[in-house]
Design a protein around this motif. Structure first.
Motif, mmCIF file in Angstrom:
data_model
loop_
_atom_site.group_PDB
_atom_site.id
_atom_site.type_symbol
_atom_site.label_atom_id
_atom_site.label_comp_id
_atom_site.label_asym_id
_atom_site.label_seq_id
_atom_site.Cartn_x
_atom_site.Cartn_y
_atom_site.Cartn_z
ATOM 1 N N SER A 295 44.520 42.105 32.208
ATOM 2 C CA SER A 295 44.121 43.239 33.333
ATOM 3 C C SER A 295 42.285 42.864 33.510
ATOM 4 C CB SER A 295 44.753 44.214 33.143
ATOM 5 O OG SER A 295 44.093 45.214 34.568
ATOM 6 N N GLU A 296 42.181 42.601 34.695
ATOM 7 C CA GLU A 296 40.918 42.493 35.076
ATOM 8 C C GLU A 296 40.598 43.514 36.198
ATOM 9 O OE1 GLU A 296 39.669 38.583 36.567
ATOM 10 O OE2 GLU A 296 40.351 37.852 34.688
ATOM 11 N N GLU A 330 53.799 42.537 40.735
ATOM 12 C CA GLU A 330 52.965 42.763 41.738
ATOM 13 C C GLU A 330 53.725 43.982 42.453
ATOM 14 O OE1 GLU A 330 50.609 38.616 43.064
ATOM 15 O OE2 GLU A 330 52.875 39.376 44.172
ATOM 16 N N LYS A 331 54.859 44.118 42.456
ATOM 17 C CA LYS A 331 55.631 45.120 42.712
ATOM 18 C C LYS A 331 54.950 46.515 42.202
ATOM 19 C CE LYS A 331 60.440 46.765 43.972
ATOM 20 N NZ LYS A 331 61.799 46.565 43.830
ATOM 21 N N ARG A 342 46.663 41.039 42.943
ATOM 22 C CA ARG A 342 47.723 39.962 42.578
ATOM 23 C C ARG A 342 47.621 39.273 41.285
ATOM 24 N NH1 ARG A 342 42.977 36.812 44.848
ATOM 25 N NH2 ARG A 342 42.379 35.052 43.052
ATOM 26 N N VAL A 343 48.609 38.844 40.589
ATOM 27 C CA VAL A 343 48.875 38.345 39.489
ATOM 28 C C VAL A 343 48.990 36.835 39.282
ATOM 29 C CG1 VAL A 343 50.574 38.268 37.642
ATOM 30 C CG2 VAL A 343 50.390 40.482 38.854
ATOM 31 N N ALA A 359 49.297 33.063 30.673
ATOM 32 C CA ALA A 359 48.537 34.531 30.475
ATOM 33 C C ALA A 359 48.593 35.077 32.055
ATOM 34 C CB ALA A 359 47.287 34.164 30.154
ATOM 35 N N PHE A 360 49.418 36.185 32.267
ATOM 36 C CA PHE A 360 49.500 36.704 33.708
ATOM 37 C C PHE A 360 48.316 37.490 33.590
ATOM 38 C CE2 PHE A 360 53.858 35.961 32.610
ATOM 39 C CZ PHE A 360 54.546 35.367 33.582
ATOM 40 N N ALA A 361 47.339 37.280 34.502
ATOM 41 C CA ALA A 361 46.083 37.809 34.677
ATOM 42 C C ALA A 361 46.434 38.745 36.084
ATOM 43 C CB ALA A 361 45.091 36.951 34.898
ATOM 44 N N ILE A 362 46.047 40.105 35.770
ATOM 45 C CA ILE A 362 46.215 41.130 37.015
ATOM 46 C C ILE A 362 44.567 41.098 37.407
ATOM 47 C CG2 ILE A 362 46.867 43.400 37.835
ATOM 48 C CD1 ILE A 362 48.402 43.480 35.227
#
Length: 778
Positions: A295-296, A330-331, A342-343, A359-362
């Motif tokens: 997460s960012e 995202e939901k 966004r992801v 890597a799913f970055a938020i």
């Protein structure tokens, strides 16, 4: 000869036979005459005309000619400007011939008007109707005739035939002179033969056979059964669509680098059809590697999102799985109050291991909102039906993935021939307008036909259905099926989006009268069932229902004391309620060679009748593909129980009687408890049943476009148990059969021709070794 070369040759043939070559020459001569008529003008710097003399006008006003000249009396005009005026007159499309001649202070303009079109006819067309072709034309009755426009119209007609696979079609425009400078415009059509696809081949494919890939694409090869195959005509647009289908097929199986390098289409010498060859590059197959979430965005804990990925390390990579995970994340972020998030999937390739780490970055997304959603082209379908497919409304953060997903849901409705969803900048840089352009198609059907089933004989069927009733997205169906021994009337209505939500309201009603297979008694049965269906999860749904039912046994002529007593109870009318839960892995929208389907139902019935009961049924099926997906394996188990909780007990019309599709090799009502004290050993049915089926379906080496495959199977099952069974053996006796089948996917539905040999049975069972039926899918 390639497709492009053949197309150009066809165009040359069309132009060489056109009647308008003399007209085109007349325009050229007109230009030459003008050039010869103004040699002095070419030497002079400018002219000034005191008057303009216009000759040859019939229906066109002089002011119209003056407007195209672009200068007035007394104005200075250069030679170039005079030539420009000539070009404007020629380009107006109003005149067959134009001559401009300066004569001192007078400019003489001689014109020959194009005639007016009296009417337009199309001759020689059989495959395409007049109404379809007239819509393509730019030429119009009571408008000025223009040879260039007529040529373009002829080309448009030829292209329409080309879209139908008739690339050799020739269209020649002709004119028939009429009084008062009018003409009839006639398009003479020579349709020619279909340009069939004789052969489809692939090069570069190692993982999957040509036969498997031919089942993926929409184009088919022609053969001896070509009259049953609709996609065997050559269509360049379909070829492009096939390339996308191949890309999607390989991508869903881990081949992220797949590319359809080239597609060649040619007509060899001595052949009438096209040979289509796909040159493909499969690339390396990848699996999912390490799956992480980062997460960012301040305030978002990535650990809370890790479980939403639902991706197993080591499973085959599928981009649709990644998209699903992004949508869930995202939901969740939106539900937590983070609107503009966004992801982004960050992919690391591990070539040696053949894995892709995700890597799913938020991250923070741009602060853009949806200003409005504009819907056009839906002449019948109501706006709310289309809007219900969007999870985004005006004022929400703009999410491109959500918009693309909505577009796919709109296409899946089946109401539209074309769906185009685009986003453009709104009234401010931080807003967008979503444009939805639709082209509607027919959604209703009316069918008349015959039916045949072993045991039931020949029948007649009449049905009407509408998938978009009154443009509301509702489903309506009316059907009658009848024969010598059976008549069924049915009605169905469904509202798939009650209150704008994923709630399906249904109403089903049916009534049938049957002369039972034994011929010993008749039955009447009517059912009315309102229901409500809703999702419990991404892959699970529940349907709750109420029911009203009437049943009756009439005209019994046998000697079974059990059935006679059940007939004496007369017409029974009762109510009930129940539910059905179904689980289907295909509901996640992912293409996979394997799927699992399960269904459990429970009902309480007979309320108000002389017998109250609880009834449950369950079914589970697992289907997968093996041997490079050339072989389909299927395993199914099912069972049910009927328990009377009060009253006189169940009747023969209430109990389970497995049909031949559930246990091949046995006739309808051919196995289970029977009254052996009766003269005809009447079948009684049972309160319990269970069955298991193993089936394999495989290619027979026939061309794929015939849609014929073979299969083998093994079935086991039984029906047993009665409330009261004096003198009847209602204990559990296992039945089993093995056999082979031919499957044929026909335009009227999938057919199965089977031969089953019972290997375990009771002496009183009735066999039915050969069967023809509609193949059942899950």
């Amino acid at each position: 000869m390639t497709y492009d070369e053949r197309h150009v040759e066809a165009r040359k043939t069309l132009l060489s036979t056109s009647v308008f070559k003399p007209a085109a020459m007349a325009v050229f001569l007109g230009f030459s005459a003008a050039s010869l008529a103004v040699p002095g003008a070419a030497q002079a710097q400018s002219y000034a005309f005191n008057s303009v003399q216009i000759e040859g006008l019939d229906t066109i006003q002089a002011s119209t000619v003056m407007s195209y000249l672009g200068f007035g009396r007394g104005e200075q005009v250069s030679a170039g400007e005079l030539n420009d005026a000539y070009q404007r007159l020629v380009g107006s499309g109003l005149f067959d011939k134009v001559e401009i001649s300066p004569r001192g202070g007078t400019l003489v303009v001689k014109v020959t008007e194009f005639p007016l079109i009296n009417r337009i006819n199309i001759e020689g067309n059989k495959r395409l109707k007049d109404d379809e072709l007239l819509e393509l034309l730019q030429s119009r009755a009571r408008y000025v005739f223009n040879p260039a426009v007529a040529e373009r119209d002829a080309q448009a007609i030829a292209e329409a035939y080309g879209d139908q696979g008739r690339l050799a079609a020739q269209v020649t425009p002709r004119i028939i002179r009429r009084p008062q400078n009018r003409v009839d415009l006639v398009f003479e059509v020579v349709e020619g033969k279909n340009s069939d696809i004789e052969r489809i081949t692939f090069t570069g494919n190692r993982a999957y056979s040509d036969g498997r890939l031919r089942r993926v694409i929409e184009s088919k090869q022609a053969g001896i059964l070509r009259f049953l195959i609709s996609n065997d005509t050559f269509d360049p647009d379909r070829i492009e669509f096939d390339k996308q289908l191949l890309a999607d097929f390989y991508a869903s199986r881990g081949y992220v680098d797949f590319d359809a390098v080239a597609v060649t289409s040619e007509v060899p010498a001595q052949e009438d059809g096209f040979f289509v060859s796909y040159e493909i590059r499969e690339g390396q197959k990848f699996s999912f590697g390490e799956i992480t979430t980062v997460s960012e965005v301040d305030g978002i804990d990535p650990a809370a999102f890790e479980d939403l990925a639902r991706i197993g390390s080591g499973s085959t990579y599928n981009p649709a799985v990644v998209e699903r995970a992004i949508a869930r994340m995202e939901k969740e972020a939106q539900q937590q109050g983070f609107g503009f998030v966004r992801v982004d999937p960050r992919v690391t390739r591990n070539e040696r291991e053949g894995t892709l780490d995700i890597a799913f970055a938020i991250v923070r997304g741009p602060r853009i909102v949806v200003e409005r959603i504009d819907i056009e082209g839906n002449e019948t379908t109501l706006d709310r039906v289309v809007r219900s497919q969007f999870t985004t409304v005006e004022g929400d953060p703009f999410n491109p993935r959500a918009i693309r997903a909505a577009a796919e849901r709109i296409r899946a409705l089946g109401y539209f021939a074309n769906v185009d969803v685009q986003a453009r900048e709104g009234s401010a840089p931080d807003s967008v307008v979503v444009d939805v352009d639709l082209e509607e198609q027919g959604t209703g059907s009316f069918s008349v036909g015959g039916t045949y089933a072993l045991g039931d004989g020949i029948g007649f069927m009449l049905s009407f259905s509408e998938r978009n009733f009154l443009g509301r997205g509702q489903y309506l169906s009316l059907e009658f099926a009848g024969g010598l021994d059976k008549r069924t009337y049915s009605f169905a209505f469904a509202e798939p989006a009650l209150f704008g939500r994923d709630l399906r309201l249904g109403l089903n009603a049916s009534y049938n009268e049957t002369t039972w297979a034994s011929g010993l008694f008749d039955t009447r049965r009517g059912v009315l069932t309102p229901s409500l269906e809703f999702p419990l999860s991404e892959t699970g749904r529940v349907r709750v229902r109420a029911s009203g039912e009437l049943t009756d046994i009439l005209n019994y002529t046998g000697t079974s004391a059990i059935i006679a007593a059940e007939e004496a109870r007369g017409l029974q009318i009762g109510g009930g309620a129940g539910f059905t839960y179904s689980f289907d892995t295909r509901r996640n929208g992912l293409e996979s060679p394997s799927f699992f389907f399960a269904q459990v139902s429970g009902d309480v019935g007979g309320l108000g009748a002389d017998n109250q009961f609880v009834k449950t049924t369950a079914l589970a099926n697992f289907t997968t593909k093996a041997l490079n997906e050339d072989v389909t394996l299927s395993a199914t188990v099912e069972g049910g129980a009927l328990v009377s909780v009060g009253g006189a007990g169940s009747r023969v019309v209430d109990r389970f009687m497995m049909n031949p599709d559930q246990l091949l090799g046995f006739a309808s009502y051919g196995q289970g408890p029977r009254d052996l004290t009766a003269a005809d050993d009447d079948a009684l049915g049972g309160n319990y049943f269970g069955a298991a089926r193993l089936e394999a379906q495989f290619p027979l080496g026939l061309p794929e476009e015939y849609n014929i495959s073979g299969g083998v199977f093994g079935h086991v099952g039984s029906v047993w148990g009665l409330d009261s069974s004096p003198g009847v053996d209602d204990t559990f006796h296992l039945r089993a059969s093995v056999g082979a089948a031919i499957y044929w996917d026909t335009p009227i539905g999938p057919l199965r021709f089977s031969y089953a040999y019972p290997v375990r049975k009771q002496a009183y069972d009735i066999e039915q070794r050969f069967g023809v039926s509609i193949s059942t899918g899950f």
